[in-house]
Design an enzyme around this catalytic site. Structure first.
Site, PDB file in Angstrom:
ATOM      1  N   ILE A   9       0.041  -1.322   0.153  1.00  0.00           N
ATOM      2  CA  ILE A   9      -0.289  -0.085   0.257  1.00  0.00           C
ATOM      3  C   ILE A   9       1.022   0.630   0.016  1.00  0.00           C
ATOM      4  CG2 ILE A   9      -1.692   1.264   0.852  1.00  0.00           C
ATOM      5  CD1 ILE A   9      -2.849  -1.428   0.539  1.00  0.00           C
TER       6      ILE A   9
ATOM      7  N   HIS B 156       0.244   4.578   1.560  1.00  0.00           N
ATOM      8  CA  HIS B 156       0.144   5.194   2.698  1.00  0.00           C
ATOM      9  C   HIS B 156      -0.059   6.797   2.168  1.00  0.00           C
ATOM     10  CE1 HIS B 156      -0.481   0.993   5.105  1.00  0.00           C
ATOM     11  NE2 HIS B 156       1.020   0.854   4.645  1.00  0.00           N
TER      12      HIS B 156
ATOM     13  N   CYS C 100       3.561 -20.444 -18.859  1.00  0.00           N
ATOM     14  CA  CYS C 100       2.915 -19.889 -17.502  1.00  0.00           C
ATOM     15  C   CYS C 100       0.811 -19.303 -17.410  1.00  0.00           C
ATOM     16  CB  CYS C 100       3.129 -19.333 -15.933  1.00  0.00           C
ATOM     17  SG  CYS C 100       1.854 -18.152 -14.970  1.00  0.00           S
TER      18      CYS C 100
ATOM     19  N   CYS D 143      -2.461 -21.588 -10.105  1.00  0.00           N
ATOM     20  CA  CYS D 143      -1.856 -23.393  -9.921  1.00  0.00           C
ATOM     21  C   CYS D 143      -0.795 -23.484  -9.209  1.00  0.00           C
ATOM     22  CB  CYS D 143      -2.162 -24.406 -11.454  1.00  0.00           C
ATOM     23  SG  CYS D 143      -0.249 -23.637 -12.167  1.00  0.00           S
TER      24      CYS D 143
HETATM   25  C1  LIG Z   1       3.662  -7.504   6.853  1.00  0.00           C
HETATM   26  C2  LIG Z   1       4.201  -5.634   6.521  1.00  0.00           C
HETATM   27  C3  LIG Z   1       3.430  -5.003   6.132  1.00  0.00           C
HETATM   28  C4  LIG Z   1       3.238  -4.526   4.944  1.00  0.00           C
HETATM   29  N1  LIG Z   1       3.548  -2.813   4.907  1.00  0.00           N
HETATM   30  C5  LIG Z   1       3.564  -2.346   3.737  1.00  0.00           C
HETATM   31  C6  LIG Z   1       2.161  -1.179   3.631  1.00  0.00           C
HETATM   32  O1  LIG Z   1       1.578  -1.643   2.855  1.00  0.00           O
HETATM   33  N2  LIG Z   1       2.771   0.034   2.665  1.00  0.00           N
HETATM   34  C7  LIG Z   1       4.524   0.376   3.438  1.00  0.00           C
HETATM   35  O2  LIG Z   1       4.549   1.735   3.049  1.00  0.00           O
HETATM   36  N3  LIG Z   1       5.062  -0.200   4.174  1.00  0.00           N
HETATM   37  C8  LIG Z   1       4.691  -1.254   4.482  1.00  0.00           C
HETATM   38  N4  LIG Z   1       5.689  -2.307   4.889  1.00  0.00           N
HETATM   39  C9  LIG Z   1       7.260  -2.101   5.467  1.00  0.00           C
HETATM   40  C10 LIG Z   1       7.450  -2.095   3.779  1.00  0.00           C
HETATM   41  O3  LIG Z   1       7.380  -3.457   3.613  1.00  0.00           O
HETATM   42  C11 LIG Z   1       8.984  -2.027   5.052  1.00  0.00           C
HETATM   43  O4  LIG Z   1       8.793  -0.420   6.084  1.00  0.00           O
HETATM   44  C12 LIG Z   1      10.430  -2.103   3.960  1.00  0.00           C
HETATM   45  O5  LIG Z   1      10.157  -3.182   3.060  1.00  0.00           O
HETATM   46  C13 LIG Z   1      11.577  -2.156   4.518  1.00  0.00           C
HETATM   47  O6  LIG Z   1      11.810  -2.119   3.185  1.00  0.00           O
HETATM   48  P1  LIG Z   1      14.090  -2.294   3.741  1.00  0.00           P
HETATM   49  O7  LIG Z   1      15.069  -1.646   2.554  1.00  0.00           O
HETATM   50  O8  LIG Z   1      14.723  -1.423   4.720  1.00  0.00           O
HETATM   51  O9  LIG Z   1      13.969  -3.471   4.771  1.00  0.00           O
HETATM   52  P2  LIG Z   1      14.223  -5.384   3.885  1.00  0.00           P
HETATM   53  O10 LIG Z   1      13.422  -5.267   2.549  1.00  0.00           O
HETATM   54  O11 LIG Z   1      14.039  -6.380   4.655  1.00  0.00           O
HETATM   55  O12 LIG Z   1      15.796  -5.026   2.958  1.00  0.00           O
HETATM   56  C14 LIG Z   1      17.150  -5.065   3.849  1.00  0.00           C
HETATM   57  C15 LIG Z   1      18.231  -6.227   2.605  1.00  0.00           C
HETATM   58  O13 LIG Z   1      19.150  -6.108   3.810  1.00  0.00           O
HETATM   59  C16 LIG Z   1      19.454  -6.888   3.799  1.00  0.00           C
HETATM   60  N5  LIG Z   1      20.132  -7.672   5.163  1.00  0.00           N
HETATM   61  C17 LIG Z   1      20.119  -7.861   5.625  1.00  0.00           C
HETATM   62  N6  LIG Z   1      21.820  -8.159   6.656  1.00  0.00           N
HETATM   63  C18 LIG Z   1      22.694  -7.798   5.331  1.00  0.00           C
HETATM   64  C19 LIG Z   1      23.903  -7.769   5.979  1.00  0.00           C
HETATM   65  N7  LIG Z   1      24.334  -8.725   7.035  1.00  0.00           N
HETATM   66  N8  LIG Z   1      24.537  -7.740   4.608  1.00  0.00           N
HETATM   67  C20 LIG Z   1      23.713  -8.133   3.576  1.00  0.00           C
HETATM   68  N9  LIG Z   1      22.820  -7.619   3.097  1.00  0.00           N
HETATM   69  C21 LIG Z   1      21.884  -7.797   4.400  1.00  0.00           C
HETATM   70  C22 LIG Z   1      18.626  -8.375   3.473  1.00  0.00           C
HETATM   71  O14 LIG Z   1      18.496  -9.815   3.026  1.00  0.00           O
HETATM   72  C23 LIG Z   1      17.516  -7.192   3.049  1.00  0.00           C
HETATM   73  O15 LIG Z   1      17.568  -7.931   1.696  1.00  0.00           O
HETATM   74  C24 LIG Z   1       5.045  -3.748   6.051  1.00  0.00           C
HETATM   75  C25 LIG Z   1       6.126  -5.254   6.318  1.00  0.00           C
HETATM   76  C26 LIG Z   1       5.220  -5.830   6.740  1.00  0.00           C
HETATM   77  C27 LIG Z   1       6.057  -6.604   7.260  1.00  0.00           C
END
Ligand SMILES: Cc1cc2nc3c(=O)[nH]c(=O)nc-3n(C[C@H](O)[C@H](O)[C@H](O)COP(=O)(O)OP(=O)(O)OC[C@H]3O[C@@H](n4cnc5c(N)ncnc54)[C@H](O)[C@@H]3O)c2cc1C
Length: 497
Positions: A68, A70, A418, A455
């Site tokens: 979403i 937001h 697919c 599927c």
């Molecule tokens: C259930 C759920 C619902 C959500 N719904 C929404 C929504 O509707 N709208 C919205 O705006 N946000 C939503 N969020 C929040 C949003 O998904 C997250 O805030 C966002 O995806 C975070 O992105 P990121 O890049 O910080 O983390 P991530 O996508 O977790 O990426 C972090 C990356 O770091 C890598 N990493 C970790 N440690 C290491 C290491 N030591 N060395 C190398 N790589 C490493 C991992 O492999 C991973 O790929 C939701 C989250 C969840 C879980």
């Protein structure tokens, strides 16, 4: 300068044995935050390297969320989360066009069924007004007129026309693809294990070698606190909060027009009912605080999803469910995003505690990260920065005339692999060749949707494996679902009776 984040003997060991890869900015984590930062930093005359422990980009929270965009009325005004939600949402209008990412501005309704929920949506209304987001308070009849399928016991709702839905997989791939197009580099299967500051730069030891850099951006999602600890920063911790979902068949995707939420509670925005950009229906997520990461779905969790979704929009969801999944929110020990210079290591910048609305806020976070980087190294824009990115053509979205042209050019576009999502062999080949390429079955699913349909790969997976074997020149046994140890075929049992 004194070394920090590692003992002297470890540092000497590293310096003696390894020839480091050099870069100006190293981004740890190719989720939506790291990917957005990568895209933005590749605007500048910098040597930018993106690393991730996973086999593909966007493999953690950024692939398992509600998708979403937001409206920005939920975070408390004055917080960084509120500001970056607002900035990110505004930027997604432009970025989705530049990067050809599927976004639909569906609007959202937050439903209230009792007095305390009405108080809660009144608070959200005031929040929205104070940060200048268009929000409207609707009574019962107006709510039912706007969305006739919601539970008729609804008392009121908050309508936000600026909320929307996005394809989060496509978003990460497009952001990384755009950064690569503009000169950035990526290394996957590369886990950061140690960070040490020395007089000639920051040394980062990874599972695939040593990196020397001027700046490190920590966008490690759920593990961002571990990276902070590697730099001696112990004031912040993260725990996982699991969200379980059910995804429904496309034949019921149009059940609702808006994103339907319930008034939020102290632990989250509650369970929602929404369409996805691909036309499926999505219900969830739960909000379960865990001691350690666990992405499994559970019978209790899914029962909660069903019960809560039915309370919002009564519907026999279980009859149309095609898949279930869970994602882990990165819940920080303070209730706001941390996007700031490290307190202990000069050159390290943290983007930590990026829970929801992190997907929405990611472009805003990326701009903020660029500001922080500019305090450490000069940012000079490249004259030839290209802001555009296009995924390879998706056959089912093209008019027939163009489909015919594609098939004439390459007969593989005429071989349907697919059947649920109508994905041809040519598109799967493209997914394996594009930048960043799919390297496993999930990577193909996230780029072209093969196996994402009704599927769930029951029909097409063997054929996709065959295409991967040919295109990647790999034995069957080396083809994985999501990289390391997720092999799908263990050997040939013909003739072994
Ligand atoms: C259930 C759920 C619902 C959500 N719904 C929404 C929504 O509707 N709208 C919205 O705006 N946000 C939503 N969020 C929040 C949003 O998904 C997250 O805030 C966002 O995806 C975070 O992105 P990121 O890049 O910080 O983390 P991530 O996508 O977790 O990426 C972090 C990356 O770091 C890598 N990493 C970790 N440690 C290491 C290491 N030591 N060395 C190398 N790589 C490493 C991992 O492999 C991973 O790929 C939701 C989250 C969840 C879980």
């Amino acid at each position: 300068m004194a070394a920090s984040g590692g003992t002297r003997s470890e540092l000497d060991q590293i310096a003696k044995n390894d020839n480091p890869i050099n870069c100006d900015v190293l981004i740890i984590g190719a989720g939506i935050v790291g990917a957005a930062a990568f895209r933005e930093l590749c605007r500048y005359k910098l040597n930018v390297l993106l690393v991730d422990a996973n086999h593909d980009v966007g493999g953690d929270a950024s692939k398992a969320n509600s998708a979403i965009l937001h409206g920005g009325f939920d975070p408390n005004p004055g917080t960084l989360m509120s500001k970056l939600n607002h900035d990110g949402l505004a930027l997604w209008f432009a970025w989705s066009q530049e990067l050809s990412v599927d976004v639909e501005w569906t609007g959202s309704l937050v439903l209230a069924f009792n007095e305390s929920e009405i108080n809660e949506i009144t608070r959200l209304y005031e929040n929205g007004k104070s940060v200048k987001i268009p929000v409207k308070f609707l009574g019962r009849d107006e709510t039912l007129k706007r969305e006739p399928v919601v539970n008729p016991e609804v008392k009121a709702s908050l309508y936000a026309p600026v909320s929307g839905i996005i394809d989060p997989f496509q978003a990460v791939v497009a952001l990384v693809g755009n950064g690569l197009k503009n000169g950035g580099r990526i290394r996957l299967d590369t886990r950061v294990e140690e960070i040490s500051k020395r007089s000639d730069g920051i040394y980062v030891r990874t599972s695939s070698g040593l990196i020397r850099t001027k700046v490190v951006i920590n966008a490690a999602g759920l593990y961002a606190d571990q990276i902070m600890r590697m730099a001696g920063e112990n004031w912040f911790s993260i725990h996982p909060r699991r969200g379980q979902y059910m995804i429904l068949d496309k034949n019921v995707g149009n059940l609702v027009r808006h994103v339907i939420f319930r008034a939020p509670t102290s632990i989250g925005k509650g369970i929602l009912v929404s369409r996805t950009t691909h036309g499926n229906l999505l219900i969830g997520p739960t909000a379960e605080d865990l001691d350690k990461p666990d992405k499994r779905t559970t019978a209790e969790g899914l029962a909660t999803v069903l019960e809560s979704a039915k309370a919002l929009v009564p519907f026999p969801y279980e009859r149309f469910t095609i898949a279930q999944y869970a994602g882990l929110r990165a819940i920080g020990s303070i209730d706001d995003f941390v996007v700031a210079h490290s307190r202990t290591m000069e050159g390290l910048i943290n983007a930590a505690g990026i829970k929801s609305p992190g997907l929405t806020a990611a472009p805003g976070i990326a701009k903020e990260l660029c500001n922080l980087v500019s305090a450490l190294v000069p940012l000079e824009e490249k004259a030839n920065f290209d802001p555009y990115f296009e995924l390879p053509p998706i056959l089912r979205e093209l008019p027939y005339k163009y489909r015919e042209e594609l098939i004439k050019g390459n007969a593989a576009f005429g071989h349907m692999v697919c059947r649920c999502e109508l994905v041809s062999e040519g598109e799967i080949e493209n997914a394996l060749k594009m930048e960043p390429p799919a390297r496993d079955l999930d990577g193909i699913k996230r780029r072209v949707r093969a196996t994402a349909g009704r599927c769930q790969g029951g029909f097409c997976m063997p054929r996709i494996i065959d295409i991967m074997r040919k295109e990647l020149n790999l034995p069957y046994e080396n083809i994985t679902k999501f990289g390391n140890k997720s092999n799908v075929i263990y050997g040939d049992n013909r003739g072994n009776e």
